[in-house]
Write a protein that holds these residues in place. Structure first.
Motif, PDB file in Angstrom:
ATOM      1  N   SER A  24     -61.894  -7.435  58.302  1.00 33.67           N
ATOM      2  CA  SER A  24     -62.289  -8.404  57.278  1.00 33.67           C
ATOM      3  C   SER A  24     -62.065  -9.826  57.750  1.00 33.67           C
ATOM      4  O   SER A  24     -61.054 -10.134  58.369  1.00 33.67           O
ATOM      5  N   LEU A  25     -62.999 -10.680  57.458  1.00 30.91           N
ATOM      6  CA  LEU A  25     -62.902 -12.097  57.785  1.00 30.91           C
ATOM      7  C   LEU A  25     -63.336 -12.894  56.577  1.00 30.91           C
ATOM      8  O   LEU A  25     -64.439 -12.698  56.067  1.00 30.91           O
ATOM      9  N   ALA A  26     -62.463 -13.766  56.076  1.00 30.98           N
ATOM     10  CA  ALA A  26     -62.806 -14.517  54.867  1.00 30.98           C
ATOM     11  C   ALA A  26     -62.526 -15.991  55.042  1.00 30.98           C
ATOM     12  O   ALA A  26     -61.516 -16.384  55.605  1.00 30.98           O
ATOM     13  N   PHE A  27     -63.438 -16.805  54.572  1.00 28.64           N
ATOM     14  CA  PHE A  27     -63.236 -18.241  54.441  1.00 28.64           C
ATOM     15  C   PHE A  27     -63.304 -18.549  52.952  1.00 28.64           C
ATOM     16  O   PHE A  27     -64.228 -18.103  52.275  1.00 28.64           O
ATOM     17  N   ALA A  28     -62.341 -19.291  52.448  1.00 31.80           N
ATOM     18  CA  ALA A  28     -62.326 -19.547  51.010  1.00 31.80           C
ATOM     19  C   ALA A  28     -61.989 -20.989  50.719  1.00 31.80           C
ATOM     20  O   ALA A  28     -61.272 -21.641  51.453  1.00 31.80           O
ATOM     21  N   SER A  29     -62.539 -21.490  49.621  1.00 28.77           N
ATOM     22  CA  SER A  29     -62.306 -22.879  49.247  1.00 28.77           C
ATOM     23  C   SER A  29     -62.311 -23.026  47.741  1.00 28.77           C
ATOM     24  O   SER A  29     -63.173 -22.479  47.056  1.00 28.77           O
ATOM     25  N   HIS A  30     -61.333 -23.761  47.236  1.00 29.99           N
ATOM     26  CA  HIS A  30     -61.319 -24.032  45.793  1.00 29.99           C
ATOM     27  C   HIS A  30     -60.239 -25.070  45.505  1.00 29.99           C
ATOM     28  O   HIS A  30     -59.165 -25.025  46.083  1.00 29.99           O
ATOM     29  N   ARG A  31     -60.532 -25.986  44.627  1.00 28.95           N
ATOM     30  CA  ARG A  31     -59.508 -26.913  44.143  1.00 28.95           C
ATOM     31  C   ARG A  31     -59.273 -26.586  42.683  1.00 28.95           C
ATOM     32  O   ARG A  31     -60.011 -27.041  41.815  1.00 28.95           O
ATOM     33  N   PRO A  32     -58.251 -25.790  42.395  1.00 27.81           N
ATOM     34  CA  PRO A  32     -58.079 -25.274  41.037  1.00 27.81           C
ATOM     35  C   PRO A  32     -57.566 -26.322  40.067  1.00 27.81           C
ATOM     36  O   PRO A  32     -56.880 -27.257  40.443  1.00 27.81           O
ATOM     37  N   PRO A  33     -57.896 -26.174  38.793  1.00 24.70           N
ATOM     38  CA  PRO A  33     -57.313 -27.026  37.758  1.00 24.70           C
ATOM     39  C   PRO A  33     -55.876 -26.606  37.511  1.00 24.70           C
ATOM     40  O   PRO A  33     -55.406 -25.629  38.071  1.00 24.70           O
ATOM     41  N   PRO A  34     -55.143 -27.328  36.651  1.00 26.39           N
ATOM     42  CA  PRO A  34     -53.779 -26.926  36.352  1.00 26.39           C
ATOM     43  C   PRO A  34     -53.734 -25.490  35.856  1.00 26.39           C
ATOM     44  O   PRO A  34     -54.684 -24.994  35.247  1.00 26.39           O
ATOM     45  N   PRO A  35     -52.634 -24.754  36.145  1.00 22.08           N
ATOM     46  CA  PRO A  35     -52.553 -23.332  35.816  1.00 22.08           C
ATOM     47  C   PRO A  35     -52.924 -22.993  34.385  1.00 22.08           C
ATOM     48  O   PRO A  35     -53.556 -21.980  34.141  1.00 22.08           O
ATOM     49  N   LEU A  36     -52.549 -23.821  33.403  1.00 22.87           N
ATOM     50  CA  LEU A  36     -52.810 -23.492  32.012  1.00 22.87           C
ATOM     51  C   LEU A  36     -54.292 -23.538  31.676  1.00 22.87           C
ATOM     52  O   LEU A  36     -54.732 -23.036  30.647  1.00 22.87           O
ATOM     53  N   GLN A  42     -62.138 -17.851  38.703  1.00 23.51           N
ATOM     54  CA  GLN A  42     -62.022 -19.021  39.570  1.00 23.51           C
ATOM     55  C   GLN A  42     -61.405 -18.675  40.917  1.00 23.51           C
ATOM     56  O   GLN A  42     -61.679 -19.346  41.911  1.00 23.51           O
ATOM     57  N   GLU A  43     -60.551 -17.658  40.971  1.00 26.66           N
ATOM     58  CA  GLU A  43     -59.974 -17.254  42.245  1.00 26.66           C
ATOM     59  C   GLU A  43     -61.069 -16.797  43.201  1.00 26.66           C
ATOM     60  O   GLU A  43     -60.997 -17.018  44.412  1.00 26.66           O
ATOM     61  N   LEU A  44     -62.109 -16.176  42.664  1.00 17.02           N
ATOM     62  CA  LEU A  44     -63.210 -15.698  43.497  1.00 17.02           C
ATOM     63  C   LEU A  44     -63.996 -16.855  44.109  1.00 17.02           C
ATOM     64  O   LEU A  44     -64.584 -16.718  45.188  1.00 17.02           O
ATOM     65  N   ASP A  45     -63.978 -18.010  43.429  1.00 18.13           N
ATOM     66  CA  ASP A  45     -64.709 -19.174  43.943  1.00 18.13           C
ATOM     67  C   ASP A  45     -64.136 -19.682  45.250  1.00 18.13           C
ATOM     68  O   ASP A  45     -64.790 -20.445  45.966  1.00 18.13           O
ATOM     69  N   LYS A  46     -62.916 -19.302  45.570  1.00 18.16           N
ATOM     70  CA  LYS A  46     -62.304 -19.755  46.813  1.00 18.16           C
ATOM     71  C   LYS A  46     -62.972 -19.146  48.041  1.00 18.16           C
ATOM     72  O   LYS A  46     -62.911 -19.716  49.121  1.00 18.16           O
ATOM     73  N   ILE A  47     -63.574 -17.994  47.883  1.00 29.38           N
ATOM     74  CA  ILE A  47     -64.069 -17.271  49.046  1.00 29.38           C
ATOM     75  C   ILE A  47     -65.361 -17.899  49.563  1.00 29.38           C
ATOM     76  O   ILE A  47     -66.374 -17.928  48.886  1.00 29.38           O
ATOM     77  N   LEU A  48     -65.326 -18.391  50.800  1.00 28.19           N
ATOM     78  CA  LEU A  48     -66.512 -18.914  51.466  1.00 28.19           C
ATOM     79  C   LEU A  48     -67.153 -17.862  52.364  1.00 28.19           C
ATOM     80  O   LEU A  48     -68.359 -17.881  52.582  1.00 28.19           O
ATOM     81  N   PRO A 149     -70.557 -29.386  46.737  1.00 26.52           N
ATOM     82  CA  PRO A 149     -69.391 -28.772  46.076  1.00 26.52           C
ATOM     83  C   PRO A 149     -69.574 -27.304  45.719  1.00 26.52           C
ATOM     84  O   PRO A 149     -68.593 -26.573  45.597  1.00 26.52           O
ATOM     85  N   SER A 150     -70.800 -26.844  45.583  1.00 27.45           N
ATOM     86  CA  SER A 150     -71.007 -25.426  45.280  1.00 27.45           C
ATOM     87  C   SER A 150     -70.620 -24.539  46.451  1.00 27.45           C
ATOM     88  O   SER A 150     -70.479 -23.330  46.299  1.00 27.45           O
ATOM     89  N   LEU A 153     -73.617 -24.407  51.241  1.00 22.63           N
ATOM     90  CA  LEU A 153     -73.884 -24.915  52.585  1.00 22.63           C
ATOM     91  C   LEU A 153     -72.827 -24.408  53.561  1.00 22.63           C
ATOM     92  O   LEU A 153     -73.149 -23.896  54.640  1.00 22.63           O
ATOM     93  N   ALA A 154     -71.557 -24.544  53.193  1.00 26.47           N
ATOM     94  CA  ALA A 154     -70.471 -24.074  54.052  1.00 26.47           C
ATOM     95  C   ALA A 154     -70.533 -22.563  54.226  1.00 26.47           C
ATOM     96  O   ALA A 154     -70.340 -22.043  55.334  1.00 26.47           O
ATOM     97  N   ARG A 155     -70.804 -21.848  53.135  1.00 30.90           N
ATOM     98  CA  ARG A 155     -70.867 -20.383  53.217  1.00 30.90           C
ATOM     99  C   ARG A 155     -71.963 -19.920  54.182  1.00 30.90           C
ATOM    100  O   ARG A 155     -71.758 -19.004  54.981  1.00 30.90           O
ATOM    101  N   GLY A 156     -73.132 -20.555  54.100  1.00 31.12           N
ATOM    102  CA  GLY A 156     -74.234 -20.146  54.963  1.00 31.12           C
ATOM    103  C   GLY A 156     -73.900 -20.339  56.434  1.00 31.12           C
ATOM    104  O   GLY A 156     -74.163 -19.460  57.261  1.00 31.12           O
ATOM    105  N   HIS A 157     -73.331 -21.500  56.773  1.00 26.46           N
ATOM    106  CA  HIS A 157     -72.973 -21.762  58.168  1.00 26.46           C
ATOM    107  C   HIS A 157     -71.872 -20.830  58.652  1.00 26.46           C
ATOM    108  O   HIS A 157     -71.925 -20.299  59.770  1.00 26.46           O
ATOM    109  N   LEU A 158     -70.841 -20.651  57.833  1.00 22.62           N
ATOM    110  CA  LEU A 158     -69.724 -19.799  58.240  1.00 22.62           C
ATOM    111  C   LEU A 158     -70.174 -18.349  58.406  1.00 22.62           C
ATOM    112  O   LEU A 158     -69.728 -17.657  59.334  1.00 22.62           O
ATOM    113  N   ARG A 159     -71.020 -17.895  57.524  1.00 21.06           N
ATOM    114  CA  ARG A 159     -71.438 -16.494  57.560  1.00 21.06           C
ATOM    115  C   ARG A 159     -72.094 -16.148  58.897  1.00 21.06           C
ATOM    116  O   ARG A 159     -71.789 -15.125  59.502  1.00 21.06           O
TER     117      ARG A 159
END
Length: 501
Positions: A24-36, A42-48, A149-150, A153-159
């Motif tokens: 498995s190889l994963a690239f992930a990205s996300h800037r989460p809001p405060p925990p509450l 949203q955790e899934l959004d980290k995966i690039l 920000p979606s 672009l990064a996902r396509g290149h990394l893939r």
């Protein structure tokens, strides 16, 4: 009273589980809001990027969450130093912070057959290499995320890029990452060709002609013979990245391997990338520079894209645009070959106004003004070349490298294969200890290098030796059984003196 802003974590995860489980190889990205204020999903959004794509989502999230926890926990105790390695009962986690808040993590499963057969620093070298190459072609990951920000672009290149890179490690249904058998190699270094003063002057004249291909605008160049660097006009870091790419895909040996290779694409596991790359002059950029089947040497000597069977109808000009961080410039890469000599010509993108016409002008200039000099230099280099065993030293199996200059020299692979498994395992373990010692020394006093020499007798009576002098490192194996420690120390001294008189 201060305002606290949540700090995001971008995780780049490489998870290798050998033999029985998928790699498995994963690239992930996300800037989460405060925990509450976090919402489900949203955790899934980290995966690039994650390889293979059919790996269960819950498993991907579990591994990413574990690695985030380890990184956060390590920062509590060592805020100024990055977490590098975590050893557990069943896995080794190797970390590399590639960019600010962007991490790459290699997870290797332990078992009786593989435990203690790899070096964590060598595994980390893979992470550094793929990130450096990716950045050279596509720019920093953070820039791609800021641009879109979606993250598509990064996902396509990394893939596509990382999957093509990993194809070099394919061994059946698993990845064959560096093991103890590779302990006399050093990834992330340049191997230089030793040449005479006369030939050096000839090479310099070629570099001068190449530099003037655009008139008053200075072009840069690298000259290689076989897989060895002859000359460069780029800064060290940029030289290393381009040299690494050339050895992987552009030298005559690499192009020959390209033509004979059967990649995962031919086996039906195709990867599709969105056409997002483009040059500023409107010409389409090469989206998959690491795809083996794409490159070949054309009849004019220049490397082209397509296939050798479709040179007339399917070939297209191959002049990708690269970003060199140390030179702080974007340049077009034009590759020319004559027999065993490879010329990598770099043309500043800002100075190439006419697009394809400008590239054609540069190629004509090279053929008209430099081709004869290139032929002469190649002939002299070939006459003085000792072949694959040119740098073999009888009785020694060695690796010498300079971390500051990023230059290495080693025994030929064919000679290293004559060493026994016990010798290689012992040297690999010794290198692990040296890596730890260097890490401790760097944390305690980063301004001064620590010199030391270690000689250890292996189970098979071979001597495995490590010597660090003024930052330069020498690793060696002597398999002449029955020799004394004095003999081993004298042999190292004799070898060192021949290199550093």
């Amino acid at each position: 009273m201060g305002l606290l802003r949540p700090i995001g974590l971008d995780l780049v995860l490489l998870n290798h589980v050998p033999i029985r489980e998928p790699i498995s190889l994963a690239f992930a990205s996300h800037r989460p809001p405060p925990p509450l204020h976090r919402t489900e999903g949203q955790e899934l959004d980290k995966i690039l990027f994650f390889h293979p794509a059919d790996c269960p989502i819950l498993l991907q999230l579990s591994v990413i969450g574990l690695c985030e926890g380890i990184i956060t926990f390590a920062r509590i105790f060592s805020p100024g130093d990055d977490c590098e390695v975590i050893e557990s009962e069943k896995h080794s986690h190797v970390f590399y912070q590639a960019e600010a808040d962007i991490w790459m993590v290699l997870v290797v499963e332990k078992n009786k057959d593989t435990e203690s057969t790899w070096r964590c620093v060598a595994l980390q070298g893979i992470l550094k290499e793929v990130h450096s190459l990716f950045t050279m072609f596509h720019g920093p990951i953070r820039t791609l995320l800021d641009r879109q920000p979606s993250a598509e672009l990064a996902r396509g290149h990394l893939r596509t890029f990382v999957t093509d890179y990993l194809s070099d490690f394919n061994a059946g249904k698993k990845l064959q990452l560096p093991t103890f058998c590779d302990c006399l190699k050093e990834r992330g270094t340049v191997q230089m060709l030793t040449i005479s003063r006369e030939v050096a002057l000839e090479v310099q004249s070629v570099a001068t002609v190449l530099g003037s291909c655009l008139g008053n605008v200075m072009c840069q160049s690298l000259v290689l013979f076989e897989d060895l660097l002859v000359s460069t006009t780029l800064p060290p870091d940029d030289t290393l990245n381009l040299y690494t790419y050339a050895v992987l895909r552009l030298t005559p040996r690499a192009l020959s391997a390209n033509a004979n290779s059967w990649s995962y694409l031919r086996k039906g596991t195709s990867v599709h990338a969105s056409p997002t790359s483009s040059w500023s002059n409107g010409t389409a950029s090469v989206e998959r520079p690491l795809q083996r089947e794409k490159l070949y040497k054309g009849k004019d000597g220049f490397v082209a894209a397509g296939s050798t069977t479709s040179e007339v109808h399917g070939a297209v000009a191959w002049v990708p645009i690269l970003w060199f961080q140390q030179a702080e410039d974007r340049m077009h890469l034009c590759v020319y070959q004559h027999k065993n000599m490879t010329i990598l010509l770099l043309i500043p993108a800002s100075s190439l106004i006419n697009g394809d016409d400008g590239i054609a002008h540069v190629k004509r200039h090279l053929l008209e003004n430099a081709s004869q000099n290139i032929v002469t230099v190649e002939q002299k280099l070939s006459r003085g070349w000792g072949g694959e065993n040119a740098y073999h030293v009888a009785g020694y199996r060695y690796l010498l490298f300079d971390p500051d200059r990023k230059v290495s020299r080693a025994s030929p692979p064919g000679k290293v294969t004559t060493l026994s498994k016990d010798s290689l395992l012992s040297l690999n373990r010794l290198r692990e200890e040296i890596d730890l010692e260097k890490s401790r020394a760097k944390r305690s006093d980063s301004c001064h290098d620590k010199d030391f020499e270690v000689c250890i007798r292996a189970k098979n009576n071979a001597w495995v030796i490590a010597k660090v002098t003024r930052g330069r490192e020498l690793y060696m194996t002597l398999e002449k059984g029955g020799e004394t420690l004095l003999y081993a120390s004298t042999a190292v001294e004799k070898f060192s003196n021949s290199l550093y008189p």
